[in-house]
Write a protein that holds these residues in place. Structure first.
Motif, PDB file in Angstrom:
ATOM      1  N   ALA A 145      59.422 -30.293 -34.012  1.00 28.89           N
ATOM      2  CA  ALA A 145      60.258 -29.477 -33.134  1.00 28.89           C
ATOM      3  C   ALA A 145      61.611 -29.202 -33.777  1.00 28.89           C
ATOM      4  O   ALA A 145      62.287 -30.125 -34.237  1.00 28.89           O
ATOM      5  CB  ALA A 145      60.458 -30.190 -31.797  1.00 28.89           C
ATOM      6  N   MET A 146      62.002 -27.927 -33.802  1.00 26.30           N
ATOM      7  CA  MET A 146      63.323 -27.568 -34.310  1.00 26.30           C
ATOM      8  C   MET A 146      64.352 -27.925 -33.245  1.00 26.30           C
ATOM      9  O   MET A 146      64.272 -27.456 -32.110  1.00 26.30           O
ATOM     10  CB  MET A 146      63.380 -26.074 -34.630  1.00 26.30           C
ATOM     11  CG  MET A 146      62.465 -25.665 -35.767  1.00 26.30           C
ATOM     12  SD  MET A 146      62.557 -23.885 -36.130  1.00 26.30           S
ATOM     13  CE  MET A 146      64.180 -23.764 -36.905  1.00 26.30           C
ATOM     14  N   LYS A 147      65.287 -28.765 -33.609  1.00 28.65           N
ATOM     15  CA  LYS A 147      66.310 -29.234 -32.672  1.00 28.65           C
ATOM     16  C   LYS A 147      67.670 -29.210 -33.357  1.00 28.65           C
ATOM     17  O   LYS A 147      67.759 -29.152 -34.588  1.00 28.65           O
ATOM     18  CB  LYS A 147      65.986 -30.652 -32.189  1.00 28.65           C
ATOM     19  CG  LYS A 147      64.772 -30.712 -31.265  1.00 28.65           C
ATOM     20  CD  LYS A 147      65.061 -30.039 -29.949  1.00 28.65           C
ATOM     21  CE  LYS A 147      63.869 -29.972 -29.023  1.00 28.65           C
ATOM     22  NZ  LYS A 147      64.168 -29.213 -27.791  1.00 28.65           N
ATOM     23  N   GLY A 148      68.714 -29.329 -32.578  1.00 32.49           N
ATOM     24  CA  GLY A 148      70.072 -29.332 -33.135  1.00 32.49           C
ATOM     25  C   GLY A 148      70.652 -30.729 -33.150  1.00 32.49           C
ATOM     26  O   GLY A 148      69.925 -31.729 -33.208  1.00 32.49           O
ATOM     27  N   PRO A 154      74.475 -24.587 -40.800  1.00 33.45           N
ATOM     28  CA  PRO A 154      74.085 -25.972 -41.083  1.00 33.45           C
ATOM     29  C   PRO A 154      72.596 -26.062 -41.422  1.00 33.45           C
ATOM     30  O   PRO A 154      71.840 -25.155 -41.063  1.00 33.45           O
ATOM     31  CB  PRO A 154      74.387 -26.686 -39.755  1.00 33.45           C
ATOM     32  CG  PRO A 154      74.214 -25.633 -38.716  1.00 33.45           C
ATOM     33  CD  PRO A 154      74.680 -24.361 -39.344  1.00 33.45           C
ATOM     34  N   PRO A 155      72.171 -27.138 -42.077  1.00 25.91           N
ATOM     35  CA  PRO A 155      70.745 -27.291 -42.357  1.00 25.91           C
ATOM     36  C   PRO A 155      69.948 -27.421 -41.054  1.00 25.91           C
ATOM     37  O   PRO A 155      70.513 -27.628 -39.983  1.00 25.91           O
ATOM     38  CB  PRO A 155      70.674 -28.577 -43.201  1.00 25.91           C
ATOM     39  CG  PRO A 155      71.956 -29.280 -42.955  1.00 25.91           C
ATOM     40  CD  PRO A 155      72.969 -28.253 -42.584  1.00 25.91           C
ATOM     41  N   THR A 156      68.656 -27.278 -41.158  1.00 24.09           N
ATOM     42  CA  THR A 156      67.769 -27.291 -39.990  1.00 24.09           C
ATOM     43  C   THR A 156      67.371 -28.717 -39.634  1.00 24.09           C
ATOM     44  O   THR A 156      66.919 -29.472 -40.502  1.00 24.09           O
ATOM     45  CB  THR A 156      66.511 -26.446 -40.277  1.00 24.09           C
ATOM     46  OG1 THR A 156      66.939 -25.109 -40.587  1.00 24.09           O
ATOM     47  CG2 THR A 156      65.575 -26.413 -39.090  1.00 24.09           C
ATOM     48  N   THR A 157      67.557 -29.082 -38.378  1.00 27.00           N
ATOM     49  CA  THR A 157      67.187 -30.417 -37.901  1.00 27.00           C
ATOM     50  C   THR A 157      65.861 -30.351 -37.162  1.00 27.00           C
ATOM     51  O   THR A 157      65.679 -29.542 -36.255  1.00 27.00           O
ATOM     52  CB  THR A 157      68.269 -30.972 -36.950  1.00 27.00           C
ATOM     53  OG1 THR A 157      69.517 -31.036 -37.654  1.00 27.00           O
ATOM     54  CG2 THR A 157      67.912 -32.366 -36.450  1.00 27.00           C
ATOM     55  N   LEU A 158      64.937 -31.201 -37.566  1.00 33.20           N
ATOM     56  CA  LEU A 158      63.612 -31.271 -36.953  1.00 33.20           C
ATOM     57  C   LEU A 158      63.402 -32.648 -36.353  1.00 33.20           C
ATOM     58  O   LEU A 158      63.919 -33.640 -36.864  1.00 33.20           O
ATOM     59  CB  LEU A 158      62.514 -31.034 -38.002  1.00 33.20           C
ATOM     60  CG  LEU A 158      62.598 -29.761 -38.841  1.00 33.20           C
ATOM     61  CD1 LEU A 158      61.576 -29.819 -39.970  1.00 33.20           C
ATOM     62  CD2 LEU A 158      62.369 -28.543 -37.980  1.00 33.20           C
ATOM     63  N   VAL A 159      62.624 -32.699 -35.286  1.00 35.14           N
ATOM     64  CA  VAL A 159      62.150 -33.978 -34.771  1.00 35.14           C
ATOM     65  C   VAL A 159      60.648 -34.028 -35.049  1.00 35.14           C
ATOM     66  O   VAL A 159      59.906 -33.154 -34.608  1.00 35.14           O
ATOM     67  CB  VAL A 159      62.416 -34.138 -33.261  1.00 35.14           C
ATOM     68  CG1 VAL A 159      61.781 -35.425 -32.743  1.00 35.14           C
ATOM     69  CG2 VAL A 159      63.916 -34.144 -32.985  1.00 35.14           C
ATOM     70  N   ARG A 160      60.238 -35.031 -35.825  1.00 33.35           N
ATOM     71  CA  ARG A 160      58.822 -35.183 -36.177  1.00 33.35           C
ATOM     72  C   ARG A 160      58.226 -36.331 -35.363  1.00 33.35           C
ATOM     73  O   ARG A 160      58.769 -37.436 -35.360  1.00 33.35           O
ATOM     74  CB  ARG A 160      58.664 -35.465 -37.666  1.00 33.35           C
ATOM     75  CG  ARG A 160      57.227 -35.829 -38.056  1.00 33.35           C
ATOM     76  CD  ARG A 160      57.130 -36.239 -39.501  1.00 33.35           C
ATOM     77  NE  ARG A 160      57.011 -35.084 -40.364  1.00 33.35           N
ATOM     78  CZ  ARG A 160      57.612 -34.948 -41.520  1.00 33.35           C
ATOM     79  NH1 ARG A 160      58.407 -35.907 -41.975  1.00 33.35           N
ATOM     80  NH2 ARG A 160      57.423 -33.884 -42.259  1.00 33.35           N
ATOM     81  N   VAL A 161      57.110 -36.059 -34.704  1.00 38.89           N
ATOM     82  CA  VAL A 161      56.395 -37.075 -33.934  1.00 38.89           C
ATOM     83  C   VAL A 161      54.932 -37.003 -34.336  1.00 38.89           C
ATOM     84  O   VAL A 161      54.322 -35.924 -34.278  1.00 38.89           O
ATOM     85  CB  VAL A 161      56.519 -36.814 -32.411  1.00 38.89           C
ATOM     86  CG1 VAL A 161      55.761 -37.862 -31.633  1.00 38.89           C
ATOM     87  CG2 VAL A 161      57.978 -36.793 -31.989  1.00 38.89           C
ATOM     88  N   VAL A 162      54.362 -38.119 -34.732  1.00 33.24           N
ATOM     89  CA  VAL A 162      52.956 -38.152 -35.140  1.00 33.24           C
ATOM     90  C   VAL A 162      52.111 -38.703 -33.988  1.00 33.24           C
ATOM     91  O   VAL A 162      52.470 -39.735 -33.400  1.00 33.24           O
ATOM     92  CB  VAL A 162      52.761 -39.014 -36.402  1.00 33.24           C
ATOM     93  CG1 VAL A 162      51.284 -39.108 -36.792  1.00 33.24           C
ATOM     94  CG2 VAL A 162      53.579 -38.442 -37.562  1.00 33.24           C
ATOM     95  N   ARG A 163      51.024 -38.023 -33.687  1.00 33.23           N
ATOM     96  CA  ARG A 163      50.099 -38.505 -32.640  1.00 33.23           C
ATOM     97  C   ARG A 163      49.120 -39.486 -33.272  1.00 33.23           C
ATOM     98  O   ARG A 163      48.440 -39.166 -34.246  1.00 33.23           O
ATOM     99  CB  ARG A 163      49.352 -37.320 -32.033  1.00 33.23           C
ATOM    100  CG  ARG A 163      48.416 -37.737 -30.922  1.00 33.23           C
ATOM    101  CD  ARG A 163      47.778 -36.540 -30.246  1.00 33.23           C
ATOM    102  NE  ARG A 163      46.739 -36.955 -29.333  1.00 33.23           N
ATOM    103  CZ  ARG A 163      45.994 -36.142 -28.605  1.00 33.23           C
ATOM    104  NH1 ARG A 163      46.178 -34.846 -28.690  1.00 33.23           N
ATOM    105  NH2 ARG A 163      45.065 -36.607 -27.801  1.00 33.23           N
ATOM    106  N   THR A 164      49.032 -40.685 -32.750  1.00 35.69           N
ATOM    107  CA  THR A 164      48.218 -41.732 -33.378  1.00 35.69           C
ATOM    108  C   THR A 164      46.817 -41.862 -32.790  1.00 35.69           C
ATOM    109  O   THR A 164      45.942 -42.442 -33.413  1.00 35.69           O
ATOM    110  CB  THR A 164      48.934 -43.094 -33.284  1.00 35.69           C
ATOM    111  OG1 THR A 164      49.214 -43.379 -31.917  1.00 35.69           O
ATOM    112  CG2 THR A 164      50.217 -43.080 -34.091  1.00 35.69           C
ATOM    113  N   LYS A 165      46.613 -41.365 -31.551  1.00 35.36           N
ATOM    114  CA  LYS A 165      45.241 -41.385 -31.003  1.00 35.36           C
ATOM    115  C   LYS A 165      45.110 -40.435 -29.825  1.00 35.36           C
ATOM    116  O   LYS A 165      46.079 -39.875 -29.365  1.00 35.36           O
ATOM    117  CB  LYS A 165      44.835 -42.792 -30.595  1.00 35.36           C
ATOM    118  CG  LYS A 165      45.631 -43.422 -29.478  1.00 35.36           C
ATOM    119  CD  LYS A 165      45.108 -44.817 -29.199  1.00 35.36           C
ATOM    120  CE  LYS A 165      45.926 -45.492 -28.093  1.00 35.36           C
ATOM    121  NZ  LYS A 165      45.490 -46.858 -27.820  1.00 35.36           N
TER     122      LYS A 165
END
Length: 198
Positions: A150-153, A187-198
């Motif tokens: 997700a692109m976030k600030g 400013p550079p782009t801030t992302l939130v990375r979340v991995v789905r495990t199951k």
């Protein structure tokens, strides 16, 4: 940033946003002078966080940001643009056709109604909703071991804290803040990375 081969496509898309995009109410006229810095480059650098040959869904694609830009920069990605509003989905279909982007599919749907086409390696979004709501919409579309990007600030840490319960419910990893595009976009782009495990 864009390869020599892909740069003309990015230019054509920028022109489309500055003309048809404004006329059709997809972007505001004030955005035109900063299309490259604030929109195209800001979205293009998201691909720096995506592995080769991934399937990508862009939820709430709007005018195609970031999904269409990602498809332009990275022809190896298979990008599905998910957009519920007819006029936006129509524009996305038209511009993808005009640019000859064979790696793009447009799906007119709300995210929560698109679960049957899920199983994407990466699900992206930009300026759609707070992370808590976004996780409820996006994580069902993510394959196991796939990720929501997700692109976030600068408020990303606050949004992560508010989304903890939802992320736990989806067996997701602890969110990671990833910054891409240093030296390319300010400013550079801030992302939130979340991995789905199951």
């Amino acid at each position: 940033m864009f390869s020599n081969e892909r740069f003309p496509l990015a230019e054509a898309y920028a022109h489309s946003l500055a003309t048809a995009g404004v006329e059709r109410g997809l972007i505001g006229p004030r955005e035109v002078p900063r299309l490259w810095e604030r929109h195209l480059l800001n979205c293009a650098v998201v691909t720096d966080a995506v592995d080769p040959d991934m399937s990508v869904a862009d939820v709430g694609s709007g005018a195609g940001l970031p999904g269409l830009v990602m498809a332009i920069r990275r022809p190896d990605l298979r990008v599905t643009l998910i957009e519920p509003l007819l006029r936006r989905a129509t524009y996305l279909d038209e511009v993808a056709g005009e640019l000859g982007l064979e790696n793009v599919t447009v799906l007119r749907s709300r995210a929560e109604d698109a679960v049957s086409v899920g199983g994407f390696d990466v699900v992206t979004s930009r300026a759609v909703a707070a992370l808590d709501k976004l996780a409820r919409w996006c994580l069902p579309l993510v394959s196991v071991r796939g990720e929501m990007l997700a692109m976030k600030g600068e408020r990303a840490p606050e949004e992560i804290a508010a989304a903890t319960k939802t992320l736990r419910r989806w067996s997701a990893t602890t969110p990671e803040v990833v910054v891409v595009g240093q030296g390319v976009v300010s400013p550079p782009t801030t992302l939130v990375r979340v991995v789905r495990t199951k």
